[in-house]
Design a protein around this motif. Sequence first.
Motif, PDB file in Angstrom:
ATOM      1  N   CYS A  10      -2.666  11.299   7.752  1.00  0.00           N
ATOM      2  CA  CYS A  10      -3.864  11.000   8.548  1.00  0.00           C
ATOM      3  C   CYS A  10      -3.993  11.928   9.757  1.00  0.00           C
ATOM      4  O   CYS A  10      -5.105  12.318  10.118  1.00  0.00           O
ATOM      5  N   SER A  12       0.829  -1.203   0.000  1.00  0.00           N
ATOM      6  CA  SER A  12       0.000   0.000   0.000  1.00  0.00           C
ATOM      7  C   SER A  12       0.866   1.257   0.000  1.00  0.00           C
ATOM      8  O   SER A  12       1.690   1.451   0.891  1.00  0.00           O
ATOM      9  N   LYS A  13       0.654   2.093  -0.994  1.00  0.00           N
ATOM     10  CA  LYS A  13       1.382   3.362  -1.070  1.00  0.00           C
ATOM     11  C   LYS A  13       0.588   4.503  -0.438  1.00  0.00           C
ATOM     12  O   LYS A  13       1.059   5.639  -0.403  1.00  0.00           O
ATOM     13  N   ASP A  14      -0.596   4.179   0.045  1.00  0.00           N
ATOM     14  CA  ASP A  14      -1.460   5.213   0.630  1.00  0.00           C
ATOM     15  C   ASP A  14      -1.591   5.073   2.139  1.00  0.00           C
ATOM     16  O   ASP A  14      -2.449   5.704   2.754  1.00  0.00           O
ATOM     17  N   THR A  30       4.449  14.961  -0.963  1.00  0.00           N
ATOM     18  CA  THR A  30       3.135  14.328  -1.080  1.00  0.00           C
ATOM     19  C   THR A  30       2.388  14.954  -2.256  1.00  0.00           C
ATOM     20  O   THR A  30       2.514  16.160  -2.513  1.00  0.00           O
ATOM     21  N   LYS A  76      -3.575  15.202  -1.142  1.00  0.00           N
ATOM     22  CA  LYS A  76      -3.322  14.058  -0.278  1.00  0.00           C
ATOM     23  C   LYS A  76      -2.610  14.534   0.989  1.00  0.00           C
ATOM     24  O   LYS A  76      -1.618  15.249   0.903  1.00  0.00           O
ATOM     25  N   THR A 102      -2.199   8.095   4.939  1.00  0.00           N
ATOM     26  CA  THR A 102      -2.631   9.297   4.233  1.00  0.00           C
ATOM     27  C   THR A 102      -4.106   9.181   3.848  1.00  0.00           C
ATOM     28  O   THR A 102      -4.646   8.083   3.737  1.00  0.00           O
ATOM     29  N   VAL A 103      -4.735  10.336   3.636  1.00  0.00           N
ATOM     30  CA  VAL A 103      -6.118  10.403   3.172  1.00  0.00           C
ATOM     31  C   VAL A 103      -6.209  11.469   2.085  1.00  0.00           C
ATOM     32  O   VAL A 103      -5.251  12.206   1.828  1.00  0.00           O
ATOM     33  N   PHE A 104      -7.376  11.576   1.454  1.00  0.00           N
ATOM     34  CA  PHE A 104      -7.536  12.445   0.295  1.00  0.00           C
ATOM     35  C   PHE A 104      -8.556  13.552   0.556  1.00  0.00           C
ATOM     36  O   PHE A 104      -9.542  13.345   1.263  1.00  0.00           O
ATOM     37  N   PHE A 129     -11.232   8.469   1.937  1.00  0.00           N
ATOM     38  CA  PHE A 129     -10.592   7.205   1.589  1.00  0.00           C
ATOM     39  C   PHE A 129     -10.771   6.863   0.114  1.00  0.00           C
ATOM     40  O   PHE A 129     -10.362   5.789  -0.324  1.00  0.00           O
ATOM     41  N   LYS A 163      -9.571   7.365  -3.389  1.00  0.00           N
ATOM     42  CA  LYS A 163      -8.359   7.858  -4.046  1.00  0.00           C
ATOM     43  C   LYS A 163      -8.710   8.680  -5.277  1.00  0.00           C
ATOM     44  O   LYS A 163      -9.619   8.360  -6.033  1.00  0.00           O
TER      45      LYS A 163
END
Length: 203
Positions: free
Chosen positions: A155, A128-130, A148, A152, A133-135, A194, A196
């Motif tokens: 968290c 997981s590259k995410d 970043t 993005k 982090t959140v969007f 969440f 993307k």
Amino acid sequence: EQYLKSLASPQKAITIAIAGANGNIGSGLTGCFDGKEYQHTHIILAGNNQKKLDLLRGRIFDPGRSVTCTTDLFQLREADIIISCTNTNDPLIFPHHIHPDKKVFIIDIAVPGSVSEEVKQLGNVIFSKDASTVFLHDDPEFLISTHTPAGKVFCCAGEVMLAALYDVQAPLKGHVRSGSIKAMMHLGKLEGMFNKQVYAPPV
């Protein structure tokens, strides 16, 4: 959660391993797996203190729940999903800890990361590259750091934004609590954090 749903099958029990389960973050995350949606999964709690792991299991899960507590990282080979939240300066998870013949999804939220670069290159590993982090769908141009992508954020920054938008009653300081994680995840879903997205600058 989304990856788990994609694996869901009545013929196969999914194994989820939490490395660093007896730590502050790990114990809070472990409490998030007590719900009905995870009742058919097998949970591996891996850490460096067997007694604390056993106490954690007894505090969170019913006696009949399929849970293994271990200080042996080789048991990660049983996992379909690995969540690492260890506290270490060097990588702890190497290729010999990963089952070579099945897909393994790895989320590494340790800082610095606890998963070796060799593991990330394995053909059967989805890394997981995410993680962490959140969007921000309502502010896709927002740039929180030089490393970043736009829209993005970390968290912890997303948590602050949610606390500003909502009357959050869950405790957000000190020991990490599963109830607080669940509350913030619910609010994050309401805000689409969440989902993307890829920001394309205007031409």
